[in-house]
Scaffold this active site. Structure first.
Site, PDB file in Angstrom:
ATOM      1  N   LYS A  17     -14.198 -21.902  -7.602  1.00  0.00           N
ATOM      2  CA  LYS A  17     -12.757 -22.174  -7.522  1.00  0.00           C
ATOM      3  C   LYS A  17     -12.486 -23.181  -6.397  1.00  0.00           C
ATOM      4  O   LYS A  17     -13.351 -23.424  -5.539  1.00  0.00           O
ATOM      5  CB  LYS A  17     -12.023 -20.854  -7.289  1.00  0.00           C
ATOM      6  CG  LYS A  17     -12.126 -19.882  -8.467  1.00  0.00           C
ATOM      7  CD  LYS A  17     -11.412 -18.578  -8.158  1.00  0.00           C
ATOM      8  CE  LYS A  17     -11.424 -17.620  -9.334  1.00  0.00           C
ATOM      9  NZ  LYS A  17     -10.706 -16.359  -9.044  1.00  0.00           N
ATOM     10  N   TYR A  57      -7.058 -17.771 -18.770  1.00  0.00           N
ATOM     11  CA  TYR A  57      -6.904 -16.360 -18.399  1.00  0.00           C
ATOM     12  C   TYR A  57      -6.351 -15.507 -19.538  1.00  0.00           C
ATOM     13  O   TYR A  57      -6.493 -14.285 -19.514  1.00  0.00           O
ATOM     14  CB  TYR A  57      -6.066 -16.221 -17.128  1.00  0.00           C
ATOM     15  CG  TYR A  57      -6.905 -16.503 -15.896  1.00  0.00           C
ATOM     16  CD1 TYR A  57      -7.896 -15.614 -15.487  1.00  0.00           C
ATOM     17  CD2 TYR A  57      -6.745 -17.673 -15.161  1.00  0.00           C
ATOM     18  CE1 TYR A  57      -8.693 -15.866 -14.385  1.00  0.00           C
ATOM     19  CE2 TYR A  57      -7.539 -17.943 -14.050  1.00  0.00           C
ATOM     20  CZ  TYR A  57      -8.510 -17.024 -13.669  1.00  0.00           C
ATOM     21  OH  TYR A  57      -9.307 -17.282 -12.579  1.00  0.00           O
ATOM     22  N   ARG A 122     -21.934 -11.065 -12.701  1.00  0.00           N
ATOM     23  CA  ARG A 122     -20.816 -10.259 -12.179  1.00  0.00           C
ATOM     24  C   ARG A 122     -21.297  -9.417 -10.989  1.00  0.00           C
ATOM     25  O   ARG A 122     -20.566  -9.197 -10.041  1.00  0.00           O
ATOM     26  CB  ARG A 122     -20.264  -9.343 -13.269  1.00  0.00           C
ATOM     27  CG  ARG A 122     -19.508 -10.090 -14.326  1.00  0.00           C
ATOM     28  CD  ARG A 122     -18.166 -10.591 -13.859  1.00  0.00           C
ATOM     29  NE  ARG A 122     -17.136  -9.604 -14.024  1.00  0.00           N
ATOM     30  CZ  ARG A 122     -15.857  -9.862 -14.239  1.00  0.00           C
ATOM     31  NH1 ARG A 122     -15.430 -11.113 -14.297  1.00  0.00           N
ATOM     32  NH2 ARG A 122     -14.985  -8.908 -14.371  1.00  0.00           N
ATOM     33  N   THR A 128     -13.169  -8.163  -7.551  1.00  0.00           N
ATOM     34  CA  THR A 128     -12.094  -9.155  -7.403  1.00  0.00           C
ATOM     35  C   THR A 128     -11.596  -9.283  -5.961  1.00  0.00           C
ATOM     36  O   THR A 128     -11.362 -10.389  -5.469  1.00  0.00           O
ATOM     37  CB  THR A 128     -10.897  -8.744  -8.302  1.00  0.00           C
ATOM     38  OG1 THR A 128     -11.347  -8.677  -9.648  1.00  0.00           O
ATOM     39  CG2 THR A 128      -9.758  -9.741  -8.205  1.00  0.00           C
ATOM     40  N   ARG A 139     -18.527 -12.771  -3.044  1.00  0.00           N
ATOM     41  CA  ARG A 139     -17.192 -12.506  -2.490  1.00  0.00           C
ATOM     42  C   ARG A 139     -17.257 -11.634  -1.243  1.00  0.00           C
ATOM     43  O   ARG A 139     -16.451 -11.780  -0.324  1.00  0.00           O
ATOM     44  CB  ARG A 139     -16.315 -11.857  -3.562  1.00  0.00           C
ATOM     45  CG  ARG A 139     -15.905 -12.835  -4.657  1.00  0.00           C
ATOM     46  CD  ARG A 139     -15.324 -12.093  -5.827  1.00  0.00           C
ATOM     47  NE  ARG A 139     -14.774 -12.961  -6.854  1.00  0.00           N
ATOM     48  CZ  ARG A 139     -14.435 -12.535  -8.056  1.00  0.00           C
ATOM     49  NH1 ARG A 139     -14.584 -11.267  -8.389  1.00  0.00           N
ATOM     50  NH2 ARG A 139     -13.925 -13.371  -8.938  1.00  0.00           N
ATOM     51  N   ASN A 159     -10.871 -15.842  -3.984  1.00  0.00           N
ATOM     52  CA  ASN A 159     -12.163 -15.155  -4.027  1.00  0.00           C
ATOM     53  C   ASN A 159     -13.307 -16.052  -4.509  1.00  0.00           C
ATOM     54  O   ASN A 159     -14.298 -15.588  -5.053  1.00  0.00           O
ATOM     55  CB  ASN A 159     -12.059 -13.864  -4.842  1.00  0.00           C
ATOM     56  CG  ASN A 159     -11.526 -14.099  -6.242  1.00  0.00           C
ATOM     57  OD1 ASN A 159     -11.412 -15.250  -6.670  1.00  0.00           O
ATOM     58  ND2 ASN A 159     -11.227 -13.042  -6.963  1.00  0.00           N
ATOM     59  N   HIS A 162     -15.192 -17.622 -10.275  1.00  0.00           N
ATOM     60  CA  HIS A 162     -14.861 -16.889 -11.501  1.00  0.00           C
ATOM     61  C   HIS A 162     -16.142 -16.744 -12.311  1.00  0.00           C
ATOM     62  O   HIS A 162     -16.957 -17.667 -12.365  1.00  0.00           O
ATOM     63  CB  HIS A 162     -13.828 -17.659 -12.345  1.00  0.00           C
ATOM     64  CG  HIS A 162     -13.752 -17.133 -13.747  1.00  0.00           C
ATOM     65  ND1 HIS A 162     -13.021 -16.016 -14.072  1.00  0.00           N
ATOM     66  CD2 HIS A 162     -14.355 -17.530 -14.893  1.00  0.00           C
ATOM     67  CE1 HIS A 162     -13.176 -15.759 -15.369  1.00  0.00           C
ATOM     68  NE2 HIS A 162     -13.987 -16.668 -15.887  1.00  0.00           N
ATOM     69  N   GLU A 173     -14.716 -18.512 -23.326  1.00  0.00           N
ATOM     70  CA  GLU A 173     -14.474 -19.358 -22.149  1.00  0.00           C
ATOM     71  C   GLU A 173     -15.326 -20.629 -22.142  1.00  0.00           C
ATOM     72  O   GLU A 173     -14.860 -21.685 -21.703  1.00  0.00           O
ATOM     73  CB  GLU A 173     -14.757 -18.553 -20.869  1.00  0.00           C
ATOM     74  CG  GLU A 173     -13.714 -17.478 -20.623  1.00  0.00           C
ATOM     75  CD  GLU A 173     -13.957 -16.691 -19.354  1.00  0.00           C
ATOM     76  OE1 GLU A 173     -13.099 -15.880 -18.998  1.00  0.00           O
ATOM     77  OE2 GLU A 173     -15.002 -16.868 -18.697  1.00  0.00           O
TER      78      GLU A 173
HETATM   79  P1  AMP Z   1      -9.899 -11.412 -12.735  1.00  0.00           P
HETATM   80  O1  AMP Z   1      -9.818 -11.772 -14.182  1.00  0.00           O
HETATM   81  O2  AMP Z   1      -9.799  -9.937 -12.420  1.00  0.00           O
HETATM   82  O3  AMP Z   1     -11.012 -12.126 -12.004  1.00  0.00           O
HETATM   83  O4  AMP Z   1      -8.545 -11.987 -12.120  1.00  0.00           O
HETATM   84  C1  AMP Z   1      -8.356 -13.335 -12.138  1.00  0.00           C
HETATM   85  C2  AMP Z   1      -8.085 -13.834 -10.774  1.00  0.00           C
HETATM   86  O5  AMP Z   1      -6.723 -13.549 -10.460  1.00  0.00           O
HETATM   87  C3  AMP Z   1      -8.866 -13.184  -9.667  1.00  0.00           C
HETATM   88  O6  AMP Z   1     -10.156 -13.720  -9.533  1.00  0.00           O
HETATM   89  C4  AMP Z   1      -7.987 -13.479  -8.485  1.00  0.00           C
HETATM   90  O7  AMP Z   1      -8.122 -14.799  -8.018  1.00  0.00           O
HETATM   91  C5  AMP Z   1      -6.596 -13.320  -9.085  1.00  0.00           C
HETATM   92  N1  AMP Z   1      -6.038 -11.967  -8.949  1.00  0.00           N
HETATM   93  C6  AMP Z   1      -6.376 -10.881  -9.675  1.00  0.00           C
HETATM   94  N2  AMP Z   1      -5.645  -9.819  -9.303  1.00  0.00           N
HETATM   95  C7  AMP Z   1      -4.832 -10.261  -8.317  1.00  0.00           C
HETATM   96  C8  AMP Z   1      -3.820  -9.636  -7.525  1.00  0.00           C
HETATM   97  N3  AMP Z   1      -3.509  -8.367  -7.670  1.00  0.00           N
HETATM   98  N4  AMP Z   1      -3.151 -10.370  -6.617  1.00  0.00           N
HETATM   99  C9  AMP Z   1      -3.454 -11.670  -6.486  1.00  0.00           C
HETATM  100  N5  AMP Z   1      -4.388 -12.327  -7.197  1.00  0.00           N
HETATM  101  C10 AMP Z   1      -5.077 -11.625  -8.104  1.00  0.00           C
END
Ligand code: AMP
Length: 204
Positions: A17, A57, A122, A128, A139, A159, A162, A173
């Protein structure tokens, strides 16, 4: 019946990222994937658009629900009150923040290949939320951020990376970021020691 694809052909999408690029962590992130024996079949620098990020997403129709629920669980596990108990409301806001974060600068898109690559990647990426992701993960080792801080500041969790969450997600994806002709099929010498059944090519 179609022949089942060998596990060594599994692929995943990984993105460094914009914060990972700015922190100078591209090399470290690539190194961790290479060290596991995975094969890099595509890589490029991209300047993502908001549309492309939203599409990315929401490729998985479950993403909104799962991400909202994960966030609510993260708050509750720390004895804190989530900003909302509606996972979809939470994700709407996350998506807005994500578009800003992911279009803030260049990112690196990659496709890695190898046995169990989705799960293994992963594992090395970590959870996350960097605050609670395991020590030893990308991370966990290279960034600090929390749901609490990102919510207070009204932004996405930073973080670094991805990685596709499942083989099915990877299958959606990868074509979202790469044309078929950008994915290079080739033999990597090191794969022989990982996958060759008889290991009969070593001794002279
Ligand atoms: P994920 O698909 O769980 O990786 O979520 C996508 C991305 O969204 C994460 O890698 C974070 O950068 C962001 N993200 C997920 N949950 C949150 C949250 N509760 N608050 C802020 N950013 C988030």
């Amino acid at each position: 019946m179609a022949e089942k694809q060998h596990l060594s052909k599994e692929r995943t999408l990984v993105m460094v990222k914009p914060d990972g690029v700015q922190r100078g962590l591209i090399g470290e992130i690539i190194k961790r994937h290479e060290s596991l024996g995975f094969k890099l079949v595509a890589i490029k620098t991209v300047m993502p658009t908001e549309k492309h990020i939203e599409e990315h997403y929401t490729l998985d129709p479950e993403w909104r629900k799962v991400t909202g629920e994960k966030t609510i669980a993260g708050y509750k596990s720390k004895g804190m009150t989530p900003p909302s108990n509606d996972p979809f409301e939470i994700t709407d806001n996350i998506l807005k923040c994500l578009k800003k974060y992911m279009t803030s600068g260049p990112a690196i898109a990659m496709v890695w290949q190898g046995a169990h690559v989705v799960k293994m990647v992963r594992k090395i990426v970590g959870g996350t939320e960097p605050l609670t992701s395991d020590v030893g993960t990308i991370r966990g080792d290279y960034v600090m951020d929390s749901y609490e801080m990102s919510d207070n500041d009204g932004r996405a969790i930073r973080n670094l990376i991805h990685a596709s969450g499942s083989v099915e997600e990877a299958a959606m994806e990868i074509p979202h970021w790469f044309d078929e002709k950008e994915l290079i099929d080739y033999r990597l010498v090191g794969e022989q020691i990982l996958y060759d059944v008889n290991l009969d090519g070593i001794m002279e």
